[in-house]
Design an enzyme around this catalytic site. Structure first.
Site, short mmCIF file in Angstrom:
data_model
loop_
_atom_site.label_atom_id
_atom_site.label_comp_id
_atom_site.label_asym_id
_atom_site.label_seq_id
_atom_site.Cartn_x
_atom_site.Cartn_y
_atom_site.Cartn_z
CD GLU A 130 43.49 43.87 44.70
OE1 GLU A 130 43.98 44.89 45.23
OE2 GLU A 130 42.59 43.92 43.84
CG ASP A 171 34.19 42.96 41.08
OD1 ASP A 171 35.23 43.46 40.63
OD2 ASP A 171 34.08 42.54 42.25
#
Length: 279
Positions: free
Chosen positions: A53, A64
């Site tokens: 990924e 994140d």
């Protein structure tokens, strides 16, 4: 209906009918730099990653934590742009033999152009792209454009999602549905609510006939082994990015990342062995 690209079809074969969960390895494009990032992706595939990924660097990555945020910032500070992503995908897909999926926030895709982005990904050999912050109003159009390009559109399903929203996700997802193991930003290293994960993945399977992939909070091989009974794949990112951040310009960073890949792959091959050890 447009046929799937060979890469997207390979992703389907990888994730269905497995005896153990697949292992995905995440790395931002152009991190720690363009050439070292490609070297790392190739090494991840050699050392146990079943698919890759690749993240599109972003200045404001809402999902994140500090590790991946710092990696994105480093890539952007070094000049990473969308063409570098497509080159990274092309080289990773053509030399590793494993499927490659892209993870991007929505704004960079819109700025580049949705159709151009998907066309470039298909030409580069990607299997699909996941947009964790995909606006619901754009989901049908995104899915239709990706389908026309032969690509998969994995969808992110937050733990608190209600049934009507889950039905909408089901109608615009392909490839897999992403179930965060922790309701937290990436890089979370605390305890996991495993009963909650079991209930959530059971609920997902009642609504969506797709493989379930877990990430966020799968911080150790033990955590991966604990998640293994409930999912079809696990994606790890921060455990791989952290050593590359901590040891810039040194081979030790990649070496430590590869040790992580091997340990996680071992945990998914024999999860029962890990349950004998404390968290």
């Amino acid at each position: 209906m447009t046929d799937l690209t060979p890469a997207a079809a390979a992703l389907d074969r990888l994730l269905t009918g497995r005896r153990r969960p697949a292992l995905g390895a995440f790395l931002p494009a152009s991190f720690p730099n363009w050439t070292a990032g490609i070297e790392a992706l190739r090494a991840f595939a050699r050392h146990g990653a079943d698919f890759l990924e690749i993240g599109v660097p972003n200045r404001s990555p809402a999902f994140d934590g500090p590790v991946i945020t710092a990696a994105y910032a480093q890539a952007l500070d070094q000049g990473a742009r969308m063409p570098h992503l497509f080159s990274t995908v092309r080289l990773a897909a053509s030399t590793t033999g494993v499927p490659v999926v892209v993870m991007s926030y929505w704004n960079p895709v819109v700025q580049f152009g949705v159709e151009s982005f998907l066309r470039s990904l298909a030409q580069a050999g990607a299997a699909g792209a996941m947009i964790p912050d995909l606006p619901e109003a754009q989901a049908e159009g995104w899915h239709a454009a990706a389908t026309a390009a032969g690509l998969h559109t994995p969808r992110f399903a937050p733990r608190q999602i209600d049934d009507p929203a889950l039905e909408r996700v089901a109608s615009t997802a392909s490839g897999w549905v992403y179930a965060p193991a922790a309701d937290a930003p990436t890089g979370f290293q605390g305890d996991l609510d495993l009963p909650g994960l079991r209930r959530f993945t059971t609920r997902l399977r009642q609504h969506i006939d797709l493989p379930v992939v877990a990430g966020i909070g799968v911080s150790t091989p033990l955590r991966a082994a604990q998640c293994a009974p409930y999912v079809d794949a696990v994606v790890i990112g921060s455990p791989l990015v952290r050593p590359l951040l901590d040891h810039p310009g040194r081979g030790g960073g990649l070496g430590q990342a590869l040790e992580q890949i091997e340990a996680f792959a071992g945990a998914l091959r024999a999860p029962a062995a890990f349950h004998a050890f404390p968290a």
